[in-house]
Design a protein around this motif. Structure first.
Motif, PDB file in Angstrom:
ATOM      1  N   ILE A  40      98.286  51.080  20.732  1.00  0.00           N
ATOM      2  CA  ILE A  40      96.976  51.448  21.325  1.00  0.00           C
ATOM      3  C   ILE A  40      96.938  53.021  21.873  1.00  0.00           C
ATOM      4  O   ILE A  40      95.731  53.595  22.075  1.00  0.00           O
ATOM      5  CB  ILE A  40      97.014  50.551  22.867  1.00  0.00           C
ATOM      6  CG1 ILE A  40      97.310  49.120  22.611  1.00  0.00           C
ATOM      7  CG2 ILE A  40      95.905  50.575  23.621  1.00  0.00           C
ATOM      8  CD1 ILE A  40      97.391  48.094  23.747  1.00  0.00           C
ATOM      9  N   THR A  41      97.876  53.504  22.113  1.00  0.00           N
ATOM     10  CA  THR A  41      97.852  54.920  22.916  1.00  0.00           C
ATOM     11  C   THR A  41      99.211  55.709  22.575  1.00  0.00           C
ATOM     12  O   THR A  41     100.225  55.005  22.471  1.00  0.00           O
ATOM     13  CB  THR A  41      97.690  54.919  24.263  1.00  0.00           C
ATOM     14  OG1 THR A  41      97.596  56.217  24.675  1.00  0.00           O
ATOM     15  CG2 THR A  41      98.596  54.204  25.283  1.00  0.00           C
ATOM     16  N   THR A  42      99.011  56.858  22.371  1.00  0.00           N
ATOM     17  CA  THR A  42     100.060  57.767  22.235  1.00  0.00           C
ATOM     18  C   THR A  42     100.771  58.386  23.694  1.00  0.00           C
ATOM     19  O   THR A  42     101.670  58.919  23.918  1.00  0.00           O
ATOM     20  CB  THR A  42      99.888  59.195  21.433  1.00  0.00           C
ATOM     21  OG1 THR A  42      98.797  59.646  22.021  1.00  0.00           O
ATOM     22  CG2 THR A  42      99.582  58.759  20.072  1.00  0.00           C
ATOM     23  N   ILE A  43      99.698  58.037  24.668  1.00  0.00           N
ATOM     24  CA  ILE A  43     100.176  58.448  26.037  1.00  0.00           C
ATOM     25  C   ILE A  43     100.787  57.413  26.810  1.00  0.00           C
ATOM     26  O   ILE A  43     100.350  56.316  27.040  1.00  0.00           O
ATOM     27  CB  ILE A  43      98.791  58.859  26.673  1.00  0.00           C
ATOM     28  CG1 ILE A  43      98.222  60.067  26.200  1.00  0.00           C
ATOM     29  CG2 ILE A  43      99.060  59.280  28.007  1.00  0.00           C
ATOM     30  CD1 ILE A  43      96.889  60.424  26.535  1.00  0.00           C
ATOM     31  N   THR A  44     102.070  57.553  27.161  1.00  0.00           N
ATOM     32  CA  THR A  44     102.895  56.294  27.739  1.00  0.00           C
ATOM     33  C   THR A  44     103.586  56.587  28.642  1.00  0.00           C
ATOM     34  O   THR A  44     104.310  55.584  29.365  1.00  0.00           O
ATOM     35  CB  THR A  44     104.024  55.774  26.418  1.00  0.00           C
ATOM     36  OG1 THR A  44     104.772  56.940  26.011  1.00  0.00           O
ATOM     37  CG2 THR A  44     103.314  55.019  25.264  1.00  0.00           C
TER      38      THR A  44
END
Ligand code: SAM
Length: 236
Positions: A40-44
């Motif tokens: 979903i996202t690379t920002i975790t």
């Protein structure tokens, strides 16, 4: 409880209630959990999610375009950005989340259920196939999009959804000038007019972003959007 989110919302002049903070916390946990199964996202990182996803998604509220009961469509919403944060803060919005990847739509439906959000729907479709349907065409007060395509392509995805007198808001990086130049023709052909460009610092960070605000002043000619991947391969 996230101090960053509370302070950031304050900086944006947004009043954020305890139930909203709670919604953001649940959303964040779901994002991290689902992200281990589907991309979903690379920002975790917690702080990064607060700043780069949640607060960034709320920056369009510096305009007064969201006041009242508006119909909003978020095109290429991915993990729900900016549509879900906007809905959490502005509960009266009627929101359509649109994405061409079904696994992300499954995630969004779970989020909608868990947060008990009303008047919000997640649809699996390509923008350029959906906006030719009369039920969606020129029906939205606001179309918004972040990180989906260059402005010329994106205009063909988004402007057909906007009703006359409504707005398309494109969330871009700090250097939007080049894109603006190459997007000008598409915006005009599709019935839009650039009315504002805002350079905004995402609260609690030094990241600059632009909001390009386009008003719909004429109906979009029926031949747009074009099929066969043309908006992307051969932008106006
Ligand atoms: C880089 S992600 C950005 C997601 C989200 N807007 C954000 O800022 O985090 C781009 C998303 O746009 C979707 N997308 C790309 N082209 C699309 C189209 N023509 N119609 C609908 N969704 C599209 C992709 O499936 C992907 O989820």
């Amino acid at each position: 409880m996230s101090d960053i989110l509370i302070k950031g919302a304050e900086e944006l002049n947004i009043s954020i209630e305890e139930k909203d903070i709670n919604s953001f916390e649940i959303y964040k946990e779901m994002l991290k959990e689902w992200n281990t199964k589907i991309n979903i996202t690379t920002i975790t990182d917690d702080e990064d999610i607060d700043i780069k996803h949640f607060l960034d998604s709320l920056t369009p509220l510096v305009t007064n375009l969201f006041d009242g009961k508006k119909n909003l469509i978020d095109i290429g919403t991915g993990g729900g950005f900016p549509g879900i944060p906007l809905k959490i803060i502005k509960r009266e919005l009627n929101v359509t989340l649109l994405d061409s990847l079904n696994k992300r739509i499954n995630f969004l439906n779970e989020v909608i259920n868990r947060l008990e959000l009303e008047d919000i729907i997640a649809i699996h479709a390509r923008a350029e196939e959906m906006s030719i349907k009369p039920v969606y065409r020129e029906k939205y007060d606001i179309a918004i999009s972040r990180a989906v395509a260059s402005l010329n392509t994106l205009s063909e995805y988004c402007i057909p959804f906007v009703k006359l007198g409504g707005y398309f808001i494109s969330m871009k990086g700090p250097d939007a000038e080049e894109e603006l130049k190459s997007g000008n023709n598409a915006i005009k052909v599709l019935g839009g007019r650039i009315v504002d460009k805002k350079l905004i610092c995402i609260p609690e960070s030094d990241i600059m972003h632009s909001l390009i605000i386009i008003e719909k002043i004429k109906e979009t000619p029926t031949k747009y959007p074009r099929g066969g991947g043309k908006p992307r391969k051969n932008p106006l």
